[in-house]
Design an enzyme around this catalytic site. Sequence first.
Site, PDB file in Angstrom:
ATOM      1  N   TYR A   1       0.762  -1.261   0.067  1.00 16.18           N
ATOM      2  CA  TYR A   1       0.081  -0.066  -0.019  1.00 16.18           C
ATOM      3  C   TYR A   1       0.832   1.205   0.006  1.00 16.18           C
ATOM      4  O   TYR A   1       1.651   1.613   1.267  1.00 16.18           O
ATOM      5  CB  TYR A   1      -1.049   0.049   0.893  1.00 16.18           C
ATOM      6  CG  TYR A   1      -1.831  -0.938   1.278  1.00 16.18           C
ATOM      7  CD1 TYR A   1      -2.234  -1.890   0.287  1.00 16.18           C
ATOM      8  CD2 TYR A   1      -2.846  -1.125   2.233  1.00 16.18           C
ATOM      9  CE1 TYR A   1      -3.045  -2.759   0.245  1.00 16.18           C
ATOM     10  CE2 TYR A   1      -3.895  -2.072   2.533  1.00 16.18           C
ATOM     11  CZ  TYR A   1      -3.984  -2.884   1.723  1.00 16.18           C
ATOM     12  OH  TYR A   1      -4.790  -3.742   1.400  1.00 16.18           O
TER      13      TYR A   1
ATOM     14  N   HIS B   1      -0.452 -11.860   1.289  1.00 12.66           N
ATOM     15  CA  HIS B   1      -1.433 -10.892   0.465  1.00 12.66           C
ATOM     16  C   HIS B   1      -2.080 -11.845  -0.560  1.00 12.66           C
ATOM     17  O   HIS B   1      -3.192 -11.754  -0.925  1.00 12.66           O
ATOM     18  CB  HIS B   1      -0.512  -9.859   0.063  1.00 12.66           C
ATOM     19  CG  HIS B   1      -1.461  -8.809  -0.178  1.00 12.66           C
ATOM     20  ND1 HIS B   1      -1.131  -7.457  -0.260  1.00 12.66           N
ATOM     21  CD2 HIS B   1      -2.639  -8.593  -0.553  1.00 12.66           C
ATOM     22  CE1 HIS B   1      -1.862  -6.573  -0.547  1.00 12.66           C
ATOM     23  NE2 HIS B   1      -3.048  -7.305  -0.822  1.00 12.66           N
TER      24      HIS B   1
ATOM     25  N   SER C   1     -13.490  -4.036   1.585  1.00 10.94           N
ATOM     26  CA  SER C   1     -14.599  -3.411   0.424  1.00 10.94           C
ATOM     27  C   SER C   1     -15.888  -3.570   0.781  1.00 10.94           C
ATOM     28  O   SER C   1     -16.509  -3.880  -0.060  1.00 10.94           O
ATOM     29  CB  SER C   1     -14.094  -3.852  -0.962  1.00 10.94           C
ATOM     30  OG  SER C   1     -12.999  -3.248  -1.343  1.00 10.94           O
ATOM     31  N   PRO C   2     -16.414  -3.611   1.956  1.00  9.65           N
ATOM     32  CA  PRO C   2     -17.756  -3.826   2.266  1.00  9.65           C
ATOM     33  C   PRO C   2     -18.637  -2.855   1.760  1.00  9.65           C
ATOM     34  O   PRO C   2     -19.896  -2.938   1.802  1.00  9.65           O
ATOM     35  CB  PRO C   2     -17.832  -3.880   4.084  1.00  9.65           C
ATOM     36  CG  PRO C   2     -16.860  -3.095   4.304  1.00  9.65           C
ATOM     37  CD  PRO C   2     -15.499  -3.316   3.123  1.00  9.65           C
TER      38      PRO C   2
END
Length: 330
Positions: A56, A124, A203-204
């Site tokens: 990230y 990941h 990503s809800p």
Amino acid sequence: MEERWLGTLGPRVSCVSLGCLNLTGAYGPTSEDEALGLLDKAVELGVTHLVTADIYGMGISEEIIGKFLKTRRPRVSVATKGGIRFMRATGQRYVDNSPAYLQQAIDNSLRRLGVERIDLFYVHRREASRPIEEVVGALADLKRSGKIGAIGLSEISAETLRRAHRVDRIAAVESEYSLWTRIAEREMLKTTAELGVAFVAFSPLARGMLTSSPPNPASFSNRDFRKRNPRFSPENYPKNLAAVSRFHELASEMGQDPATLAIAWVLKQARNVVAIPGTRQPEHLAACVEGSSLRLTDDDLQKISAVFPEEFPWGARYAETQGLGVEELA
């Protein structure tokens, strides 16, 4: 805020925790001061778990969290991920789950975070040609050494989870889950519940679609993940937006912010689910946290499901270049 276990041996974390990709500007411009302010707000709201990854911002997210931990000393647990390598010279990304690289990745994350132990370390993405038993065995050694507290896996299949769990206890599986990505309902939700593994839903909010201000693809910068995502293409986005608009109307009828309703729906699906929305705006995070206290009835759940057409969503979850190392049926 309600707390839930990350695996059968803990730790217990806030059921709404914070995904930290957005600290790097991946979904829009931000600054370090704004990122630190968001983390301050998260703790104020009762968030006790932060989830990041070494890739990230190429370490920037971890460095910001490290500064936050050093200057604020909050009572939070931190999860990070490793196993994707990036070649700056060529721009190439590839998955590397070799024991040597995972140890290197963990050492680098420890340095950036400024901690002696990572509470939860995720692989990941899975390197398909390398047996998962070898990968988990190497991480089990690192757990015994005290460098990591628990092992997690991201974007894997239920079969891989079962194989991994036989080698060492897996604390959590991180996969996308929301009203527009429900593949976890095929196998993964019941498998994690059976094994005592936490299911961490990233990503809800459907990459912003289930918020009060759905994104406009015309405004996406070249850095924005969604610019090349099939669900935001000129062909698919209008259909997806129309379906989501009906969800917004229902949220309004129920007197709820769409994000609050979307988070409450995710948390309702199983007791082992932890939601990790990502946002740059403190007020948006507050709306997500409100979802932790919204109690939905069976009638509410039926109404929510009914607003989405059977074909929803339109478009693949990832573009070909975005699905590196992802095992479907996750």
